[in-house]
Design an enzyme around this catalytic site. Structure first.
Site, PDB file in Angstrom:
ATOM      1  N   HIS A  93     -14.790  59.288  39.411  1.00 58.87           N
ATOM      2  CA  HIS A  93     -15.162  58.157  38.581  1.00 58.87           C
ATOM      3  C   HIS A  93     -15.684  58.648  37.229  1.00 58.87           C
ATOM      4  O   HIS A  93     -16.454  59.605  37.171  1.00 58.87           O
ATOM      5  CB  HIS A  93     -16.231  57.312  39.270  1.00 58.87           C
ATOM      6  CG  HIS A  93     -15.786  56.760  40.596  1.00 58.87           C
ATOM      7  ND1 HIS A  93     -16.673  56.403  41.583  1.00 58.87           N
ATOM      8  CD2 HIS A  93     -14.543  56.514  41.095  1.00 58.87           C
ATOM      9  CE1 HIS A  93     -16.008  55.950  42.640  1.00 58.87           C
ATOM     10  NE2 HIS A  93     -14.708  56.008  42.375  1.00 58.87           N
ATOM     11  N   TYR A 131     -28.400  60.515  41.438  1.00 60.68           N
ATOM     12  CA  TYR A 131     -27.971  60.691  40.056  1.00 60.68           C
ATOM     13  C   TYR A 131     -28.761  59.783  39.114  1.00 60.68           C
ATOM     14  O   TYR A 131     -28.947  58.603  39.369  1.00 60.68           O
ATOM     15  CB  TYR A 131     -26.461  60.505  39.879  1.00 60.68           C
ATOM     16  CG  TYR A 131     -25.838  59.263  40.475  1.00 60.68           C
ATOM     17  CD1 TYR A 131     -25.378  58.233  39.667  1.00 60.68           C
ATOM     18  CD2 TYR A 131     -25.663  59.149  41.858  1.00 60.68           C
ATOM     19  CE1 TYR A 131     -24.763  57.116  40.204  1.00 60.68           C
ATOM     20  CE2 TYR A 131     -25.054  58.037  42.402  1.00 60.68           C
ATOM     21  CZ  TYR A 131     -24.609  57.022  41.566  1.00 60.68           C
ATOM     22  OH  TYR A 131     -23.997  55.907  42.107  1.00 60.68           O
TER      23      TYR A 131
END
Length: 488
Positions: free
Chosen positions: A66, A129
């Site tokens: 992604h 993240y």
């Protein structure tokens, strides 16, 4: 236990961070994100605003590739994973691949435009993240098929045995992916003297201009003036002082915003109407841009003036305390203070700007050509700054990634007075320099209602020179400018 370190990779901007993990019989502890230490080692100060955590229940869970439109700082909180990244940005590195094993001692900084993917190697792997933009529903971005044979990611667990979402199974191959373009550059005040020079240096930038009322100019003290140059219609209006227009503008599309817009009518700023406009354009607008820069992560380049000083120090350094005299100067100083609050900024202080349009040099050239003998102030001393030199310095600072902050910028050479510059223009035009009559600022001010001017405008250029930028001598630039002006 290893020391904290940052390693580069073959994907530009993708950085591997080795994290010290402190273990004892209770378990372990680590500083997963430590801004001061990590940025000192070269990690970008990317300003995370959202923290996401992905729990992977079973070994073989595989996610990606992604390419979200933001920077990420990825790490493992528990378990192990195999991480892979593919450069999806437009450019020579498109399709480049990096892969490493991830455990709690390893983190990776993933710049915008690099596709991110991983495969859990243990049950219960927790993947973390940090990102520097907020996720919003409906956003689209490039994605790459996990099995793409061109990039040939060596998944430890064959994809046929992995757990993959239906969406990730149907993403395109590399040859079908449209590369992610870099964030754009925006020039505000694109039709002013400086804005036009910036257009030449940044030819692919988006262009906007303030309403005409917010961009008036004035010249140094001289008794005769040339007619104003004709200005083209602005390509697109954007009033930074209008909250509705600001809210509607897509600031997230820009990586750099160059603010060349200002109200520079020094005497007009002393009037009731001019005072209001000057504060809106020179203080309010930069404050708005500083806030937007912090919110959207773009680099703000703002152009200021030596008028923020009272002219009693020679030369002016970047850290000299502000001491503005008139309203114009006060509004520019307020703008400087506001710009300094945004993390990614270059504040370029300049003096005596000369470009394409109405300015002191063109006025002198016009007077020389029409047999007028002017009186020009001789006790205001500084250096000319040609707009192409200012644009070149801007490009230089951005290209080399210079430290953010304030930089003085003018052309180089010996300081001169306005009268000396006028004499040089007359001599280059074939007129006698003696036809320019020097006059003191005090004598010129007598009987006139004018804003105060700093007498000493020379700036110390050592800081920008230390970055490798060499300013062109002002008198050499003057000759070149007049040659172009005469030819035009």
């Amino acid at each position: 236990m290893s020391d904290l370190s940052v390693e580069t990779t073959r994907i530009p901007g993708l950085l591997v961070v080795r994290l010290p993990v402190h273990e004892d019989n209770r378990g372990w502890f680590k500083e997963n994100w430590q801004r001061a230490k990590m940025t000192a080692l070269g990690l970008p100060d990317f300003g995370p605003v959202q923290h996401n955590v992905s729990f992977n229940a079973h070994r073989g869970a595989t996610r990606g590739v992604h390419t979200e439109p933001w920077d990420k700082f990825v790490s493992i909180l528990s378990g192990r994973a195999f991480g892979a990244w593919v450069d999806m940005r437009e450019g020579e590195s498109f399709g480049q691949v990096v892969h490493i094993d991830l455990d709690p001692s390893t983190a990776v900084f993933v710049p915008r435009g690099v596709g991110n993917s991983y495969q859990a190697l243990e049950d219960g792997t927790v993947y973390s993240y940090l990102v520097n933009d907020h996720w919003r529903p409906g956003q689209t971005y490039p994605a790459l098929n996990l099995a793409d044979p061109t990039v040939a990611i060596p998944w430890p667990i064959p994809l046929a045995q992995a757990e993959i979402s239906e969406k990730d199974q149907t993403t395109p191959m590399l040859g079908e992916v449209e590369p992610m373009k870099p964030r754009k550059t925006l020039i505000i005040g694109a039709l002013g003297q400086l804005g036009r020079a910036l257009q030449a240096e940044f030819p692919h930038a988006d262009l906007v201009d303030l309403p005409a009322a917010l961009g008036e100019t004035s010249e140094p003290l001289v008794e005769q003036r040339a007619p104003a140059s004709v200005v083209e219609t602005a390509p697109q209006p954007l009033d930074i002082t209008d909250p509705d227009q600001v809210a509607a503008w897509p600031w997230g599309e820009y990586g750099v915003v160059l603010n060349a817009a200002a109200y520079t009518n020094v005497d007009g700023a002393e009037t009731a109407e001019g005072r209001r406009i000057a504060w809106a354009a020179n203080a309010g607008a930069p404050a708005t841009l500083a806030r937007l820069g912090a919110e959207h992560g773009f680099t703000l380049v703002h152009f200021s003036s030596e008028y923020v000083f009272d002219g009693t120090v020679d030369p002016h350094t970047e850290d000299e305390p502000l001491s503005p005299l008139g309203v114009y100067a006060q509004t520019k100083a307020a703008g400087d203070v506001a710009v300094a609050t945004t993390p990614r900024h270059y504040l370029l202080r300049t003096s005596w700007v000369i470009g394409e349009g109405k300015n002191f040099v063109r006025t002198m050239a016009h007077l020389a050509a029409t047999d007028v003998s002017p009186s020009v102030v001789d006790d205001q001393v500084g250096r000319l700054t040609f707009t192409d030199e200012l644009a070149r310095a801007t490009r230089h600072l951005l290209d080399i990634g210079a430290d953010f902050g304030t930089y003085n910028l003018s052309n180089g050479g010996d300081p001169t007075s306005f009268a000396e510059i006028a004499k040089a223009v007359f001599a280059l035009a074939g007129r006698s320099a003696d036809e320019v009559t020097p006059v003191s600022t005090a004598d010129y001010f007598a009987g006139k209602d004018l804003a105060p001017r700093p007498l000493r405008s020379t700036m110390d250029l050592s800081k920008i020179e230390s970055t490798g930028f060499v300013p062109q001598d002002a008198m050499v630039a003057l000759r070149d400018y007049l040659a172009r002006y005469s030819a035009g």
